[in-house]
Design an enzyme around this catalytic site. Structure first.
Site, PDB file in Angstrom:
ATOM      1  N   ALA A   1       0.818  -1.214   0.000  1.00 14.91           N
ATOM      2  CA  ALA A   1       0.000   0.000   0.000  1.00 14.91           C
ATOM      3  C   ALA A   1       0.858   1.273   0.000  1.00 14.91           C
ATOM      4  O   ALA A   1       1.934   1.273   0.591  1.00 14.91           O
ATOM      5  CB  ALA A   1      -0.910  -0.005   1.235  1.00 14.91           C
ATOM      6  N   PRO A   2       0.405   2.329  -0.646  1.00 11.44           N
ATOM      7  CA  PRO A   2      -0.891   2.494  -1.328  1.00 11.44           C
ATOM      8  C   PRO A   2      -0.931   1.949  -2.751  1.00 11.44           C
ATOM      9  O   PRO A   2      -1.951   2.060  -3.411  1.00 11.44           O
ATOM     10  CB  PRO A   2      -1.106   4.006  -1.329  1.00 11.44           C
ATOM     11  CG  PRO A   2       0.281   4.560  -1.347  1.00 11.44           C
ATOM     12  CD  PRO A   2       1.150   3.587  -0.582  1.00 11.44           C
TER      13      PRO A   2
ATOM     14  N   CYS B   1      13.107   4.063  -0.094  1.00 11.35           N
ATOM     15  CA  CYS B   1      13.322   5.472  -0.429  1.00 11.35           C
ATOM     16  C   CYS B   1      14.179   6.094   0.666  1.00 11.35           C
ATOM     17  O   CYS B   1      13.925   7.202   1.119  1.00 11.35           O
ATOM     18  CB  CYS B   1      12.007   6.218  -0.648  1.00 11.35           C
ATOM     19  SG  CYS B   1      10.847   6.081   0.701  1.00 11.35           S
TER      20      CYS B   1
HETATM   21  N1  SAM Z   1       5.107  -0.223  -2.243  1.00  4.33           N
HETATM   22  C1  SAM Z   1       4.219   0.834  -1.828  1.00  4.33           C
HETATM   23  C2  SAM Z   1       3.898   1.722  -3.005  1.00  4.33           C
HETATM   24  O1  SAM Z   1       4.704   1.829  -3.919  1.00  4.33           O
HETATM   25  O2  SAM Z   1       2.835   2.355  -3.020  1.00  4.33           O
HETATM   26  C3  SAM Z   1       4.789   1.623  -0.692  1.00  4.33           C
HETATM   27  C4  SAM Z   1       5.085   0.756   0.500  1.00  4.33           C
HETATM   28  S1  SAM Z   1       5.525   1.663   1.927  1.00  4.33           S
HETATM   29  C5  SAM Z   1       7.153   2.082   1.632  1.00  4.33           C
HETATM   30  C6  SAM Z   1       5.688   0.381   3.089  1.00  4.33           C
HETATM   31  C7  SAM Z   1       4.411  -0.325   3.430  1.00  4.33           C
HETATM   32  O3  SAM Z   1       4.737  -1.475   4.217  1.00  4.33           O
HETATM   33  C8  SAM Z   1       3.440   0.459   4.288  1.00  4.33           C
HETATM   34  O4  SAM Z   1       2.213   0.571   3.615  1.00  4.33           O
HETATM   35  C9  SAM Z   1       3.275  -0.372   5.552  1.00  4.33           C
HETATM   36  O5  SAM Z   1       1.964  -0.360   6.052  1.00  4.33           O
HETATM   37  C10 SAM Z   1       3.651  -1.735   5.054  1.00  4.33           C
HETATM   38  N2  SAM Z   1       4.102  -2.701   6.088  1.00  4.33           N
HETATM   39  C11 SAM Z   1       4.834  -2.458   7.169  1.00  4.33           C
HETATM   40  N3  SAM Z   1       5.065  -3.612   7.840  1.00  4.33           N
HETATM   41  C12 SAM Z   1       4.490  -4.606   7.127  1.00  4.33           C
HETATM   42  C13 SAM Z   1       4.381  -6.009   7.288  1.00  4.33           C
HETATM   43  N4  SAM Z   1       4.949  -6.633   8.339  1.00  4.33           N
HETATM   44  N5  SAM Z   1       3.693  -6.725   6.379  1.00  4.33           N
HETATM   45  C14 SAM Z   1       3.121  -6.099   5.317  1.00  4.33           C
HETATM   46  N6  SAM Z   1       3.177  -4.767   5.121  1.00  4.33           N
HETATM   47  C15 SAM Z   1       3.859  -4.032   6.004  1.00  4.33           C
END
Ligand code: SAM
Length: 430
Positions: free
Chosen positions: A219-220, A340
């Site tokens: 997400a997102p 990032c």
């Molecule tokens: N890849 C996404 C995009 O391009 O839109 C952005 C991802 S953001 C950097 C990191 C995401 O990892 C967050 O939405 C967070 O909620 C999620 N997250 C954190 N810990 C996690 C876990 N243990 N399992 C799955 N998702 C996780």
């Protein structure tokens, strides 16, 4: 109508108290009806925040209107002075109108000096053409109809000129500050506003149509919809995220992007059993990070701050655990790890540890012509890609892992932009 101002002021309060990022706070706001508008309003107010404060002070606005908080005044005055005009009536409107002449005079006097003072990093506006909903040519035609010119000059994106990106297919480069949030192609999901660096993850994972893919921290979902677009919606993307509200936003964005091959699930990726996804060959790992590479014009001064070392180390541990888990999937043949962040702890050091405990995986030399490489902390670090504002994009890091095989080696060939109009985008040769 004034609700948006109160939501925006509440987000501002928290952002300025460093209690979250604008994006996160807007996404997690369960009441606001139009999150896009709310996000834009907060960002724009932040962009003009110091000027707005000076205007308020010069016009003695808060002394005259003591019932208003600084941040509600800031968002309302942003709309009144720089935006599309007030979107409210009642007491807020009355307060602004009582002081309108003083406010306008103060703005005129202060605006010029503020412009000169600005030294912010300005990045181009990148626009990814969503090939699930339109074609490159149609998108070009759309912008040409709106008096934009497609420049053949590889470095020109200024005035009313835009160009094709030199590395990422289907990516347009518009001048800094181009606002396309109201453009019909953006509103309908035909184009997606996505920074160049963030496009590299899906581009380098490059799953062919029909693949089974996992997006571990999705997400997102900008990278997920990019994956769906590369796969032409054929195959499956299993997209996980631990955060329910981010996942809700993602569901909306996936509908808008027409990404139908995506199965979203609220889950901790670390608890996903590899044996339940035996057919998955491609995995994207884009976990939470310090965000230290993000230098958005809007949020930089407000949100950047220095991430404390203990937090970086904690993030790095988490990132390593997510990457190691991805490498456990029995059929995983290519895994992309991206952040990032600009910190070596979250990047090269994570990759180095993952390689050490997974001798069955190796790094692929990603985007060989890209000049900025991983820091030399291990023998193949130069195979990793780093980006920075000097490359006209955010600070970002990508590493591409591939399973070693005794069969002919999988080579990832990423062709960059040719001079010809028709480009082959990438080929994965087994
Ligand atoms: N890849 C996404 C995009 O391009 O839109 C952005 C991802 S953001 C950097 C990191 C995401 O990892 C967050 O939405 C967070 O909620 C999620 N997250 C954190 N810990 C996690 C876990 N243990 N399992 C799955 N998702 C996780």
């Amino acid at each position: 109508m004034s609700a948006v101002y109160f939501h925006a002021a509440a987000v501002l309060d928290r952002v300025l108290a460093r209690r979250g990022s604008v994006k996160h706070l807007v996404l997690s706001n369960k009441i606001a009806e139009n999150k896009k508008k709310l996000y834009a309003l907060v960002c724009q107010t932040l962009k003009h925040y110091s000027l707005l404060q000076k205007i308020m002070s010069a016009a003695a606005f808060l002394q005259e209107e003591p019932s208003l908080s600084t941040n509600i005044a800031a968002v309302v005055l942003y709309d009144f002075l720089f935006g599309r005009g007030l979107r409210c009536g009642g007491k807020l409107k009355a307060a602004v109108y009582r002081q309108k002449d003083c406010l306008r005079t103060a703005m005129e006097q202060l605006k010029g000096s503020e412009e000169e003072r600005k030294t912010d990093v300005r990045l181009p506006r990148y626009v990814r053409v969503n090939t699930l909903k339109t074609t490159w040519d149609d998108a070009v035609g759309h912008f040409q109809q709106r008096k934009w010119t497609l420049s053949e000059n590889e470095s020109q994106s200024s005035g009313r000129c835009f160009r094709q990106d030199n590395h990422v297919p289907h990516l347009m480069v518009f001048p800094t500050g181009t606002d396309l949030h109201d453009d019909p192609m953006y509103v309908s999901g035909q184009v997606i506003l996505q920074d160049k660096a963030s496009c590299l993850s899906a581009f380098l994972l490059s799953p062919p149509p029909g693949s089974n893919v996992i997006d571990a921290c999705a997400a997102p979902g900008n990278k997920t919809s990019h994956l769906a677009s590369l796969m032409k919606n054929k195959g499956s993307i299993f997209a996980f995220d631990i955060d329910g509200s981010r996942l809700e936003t993602m569901r909306e964005l996936m509908v808008r992007a027409g990404a139908t091959c995506c199965k979203m699930k609220r889950a901790n990726f670390l608890r996903i059993k590899p044996e339940d996804y035996k057919d998955v060959e491609y995995i994207l790992v884009d976990p939470s990070c310090s965000g230290s590479g993000i230098v958005s014009h809007v949020e930089r001064t407000i949100e950047k701050g220095e991430t404390p070392q203990w937090r970086i180390e904690k993030l790095a541990q988490f990132q390593l655990s997510v990457l190691l888990h991805a490498l456990r999937f029995p059929s995983a043949r290519r895994v992309v790890y991206s952040t990032c962040s600009i910190h070596k702890e979250e990047n090269e050091e994570v990759v180095k540890k993952a390689l050490k405990s997974n001798p069955n995986f190796t790094l692929v030399h990603a985007l060989p012509e890209w000049p900025r490489r991983g820091l030399p902390l291990f023998s193949t670090a130069e195979y990793c890609v780093r980006t920075s504002t000097e490359d006209e994009t955010q600070g970002f890091f990508v590493a591409v892992f591939e399973r070693k095989t005794t069969e002919p080696k999988i080579a990832l060939k990423v062709k960059t932009r040719q001079k010809t109009k028709q480009r082959k985008h990438r080929s994965v040769v087994d």
